[in-house]
Scaffold this active site. Structure first.
Site: not given
Ligand code: AHR
Length: 503
Positions: A173, A292
């Site tokens: 990210e 994610e």
């Molecule tokens: O999964 C929780 C968090 O969400 C992770 O660390 C990050 O990559 C995202 O913002």
């Protein structure tokens, strides 16, 4: 009772489903590692300190790849802290989550845990506070057989054979200003390209995932992908997508339609990849890693309280969303969205695996159980392998706050190697059952072998340590099916798995 129709044809192929679509994610965050997968003092712990009660639940899920060690955590992480004799490893303050990291679970422990869980490692390198040299050193440590400083150190630390980690993420990210070492697209694109280049020079067999946008509503979305890929298209193999949804307003109709956004997100990223491919006159098609995804919103207030009381504490109960029945329905729809985009999405990771926005919950020192969202993942991972078929569905639709023409019935279909077929189906209608007509052409003789149903009268129903079976799958009403045609009942607000096997 409402009516709908589903037509399937074995020639309407979307694409082969990559087994890595059923991946997950373990971050050094909250109680995901400590008190989750790893707890040496737990009664169920094995000789490595791995919780075998959790391992059992993970194995049942059939998780195909596990991304690690972050997440936001990786952007401040020194991988060298996590190797060597445990008592000599440094205790560090993690600025991603404002907690203390003891480093007692590290790289070797992760690789061993993946082996024991029967899953593939997917390792993220730090491109926040660090850069190409440290990423290259890590690949040398992990994957070079021996005879160099880093590979010999791995051998000295007990691993004679290389780890052979094939899948690597170039940071996490990096478009978000919350990220340690956040960069703009030009800065990140260049550093990702240089890091990727050195990593592949060290081990040409590895595959690389470059960071795309951390959500489809980021203001830089699309420009970010375009600029980053312009800098590193030839070096990388996948671009990442991240997306979480929530329902703080309690608007079920709108919440269950969020996968319309997810689908558009995937299609837009694929278009940007193809535009850069054309611009570069490249023969390579870039694929997507949705590394994610989940529902995430229940724990926000609790997290603020935990950190107010215990900033820099260890293994704090952070992001411990307790998932309800409605969340399981959206998770089912997210899985179907991935399956329907199997031609472009090759890797996906539900975030995360244990305790932290996770399908599995534990008590530190105590019980482990499956949350509601465990079940659609289990079904997709177990019955969603093979070839994704295009479901041609004729269903009534509805309009809600954010979306129009939302199909009441959301479906995905999978043809398996042995000729059997699985149909997944979500009924978004809150009060009406559906009579679903089936027309399966040219599959040969199939019979409806099983109808699995996930339903609860209360959208807010949850599973807890004391009541772990409140929301769990049961046999569905089924229907009739003969000579490729039939009809099944899909109850209001339900997740369904219809399994058709050779007659
Ligand atoms: O999964 C929780 C968090 O969400 C992770 O660390 C990050 O990559 C995202 O913002």
């Amino acid at each position: 009772m409402q009516k709908a129709k589903l037509i399937l044809d074995r020639d309407y192929v979307i694409g082969a489903i990559d087994p890595r679509l059923y991946g997950s994610f373990v971050e050094h965050l909250g109680r995901c590692v400590y008190g989750g997968i790893y707890e040496p003092d737990h009664p169920s712990a094995d000789e490595n300190g791995f919780r075998t009660d959790v391992m059992q639940l993970v194995k049942e899920l059939g998780v195909s790849a596990v991304r690690y060690p972050g997440g936001n955590f990786v952007s401040g992480f020194r991988w060298e802290d996590s190797i060597g004799p445990v008592e000599q490893r440094p205790v560090r303050l993690d600025q991603a989550w404002f907690t203390t990291e003891p480093n007692t679970f590290g790289l070797h422990e992760y690789v061993n845990w993946c082996k024991a869980a029967g899953t593939q490692p997917m390792y993220s390198v730090n491109l926040g506070t660090r850069g190409p040299a440290e990423a290259r050193d890590l690949v040398e440590y992990a994957n070079f057989p021996g005879g160099s400083a880093w590979s010999d150190l791995r051998r000295k630390n007990g691993a004679k054979e290389p780890f052979g980690i094939k899948l690597w993420c170039l940071g996490n990210e990096m478009d978000g200003n919350w990220q340690i070492g956040h960069k703009n697209a030009q800065e990140y694109g260049r550093v990702a390209n240089e890091a990727g280049k050195l990593m592949k020079w060290m081990d040409p067999s590895i595959e690389l995932v470059v960071c795309g946008s951390s959500a489809s509503d980021m203001p830089t979305f699309v420009d970010w992908e375009s600029t980053v890929l312009d800098a590193c298209y030839d070096t990388v193999d996948y671009i990442s997508l991240h997306r979480y949804y929530g329902n703080p307003e309690g608007d079920t109709a709108d919440f269950l339609a969020r996968t319309m956004d997810m689908d558009a997100f995937i299609k837009t990223v694929a278009s940007v990849c193809d535009a850069i491919k054309a611009k570069k006159r490249s023969a390579k098609t870039l694929h997507l890693s949705f590394d994610e995804w989940n529902v995430w919103y229940h724990s926000g207030e609790q997290d603020r309280e935990v950190l107010k009381k215990d900033k820099w504490g260890r293994a704090l109960p952070l992001l411990e969303d307790v998932y309800n029945f409605e969340d399981a329905l959206l998770v089912g729809s997210m899985l179907m969205t991935l399956i329907r985009n199997a031609d472009r999405v090759k890797i996906a990771c539900m975030a995360q695996l244990v305790n932290v926005i996770a399908p599995i919950m534990t008590e530190t020192g105590g019980r482990a159980w499956a949350q509601t969202i465990y079940y659609p993942f289990l079904h997709a991972s177990r019955f969603g392998r093979g070839v994704s078929l295009k479901p041609v569905t004729d269903t009534p639709t509805y309009d809600c706050k954010t979306f129009s023409n939302v199909p009441y019935l959301d479906t995905a279909a999978v043809l398996h190697d042995d000729g059997s077929v699985t149909v997944f189906c979500l009924n978004r209608h809150q009060t009406e059952d559906f009579s679903l007509d089936l027309d399966f052409r040219a599959f040969g003789a199939l019979r409806l072998a099983e109808h699995i149903l996930l339903h609860h009268a209360d959208v807010n129903a949850v599973n807890t340590a004391d009541a772990p079976d409140t929301v769990r799958p049961e046999p569905g009403p089924g229907g009739c099916f003969e000579q490729g045609k039939g009809c099944v009942t899909i109850p209001a607000l339900s997740w369904n798995v219809l399994r058709f096997t050779k007659a």
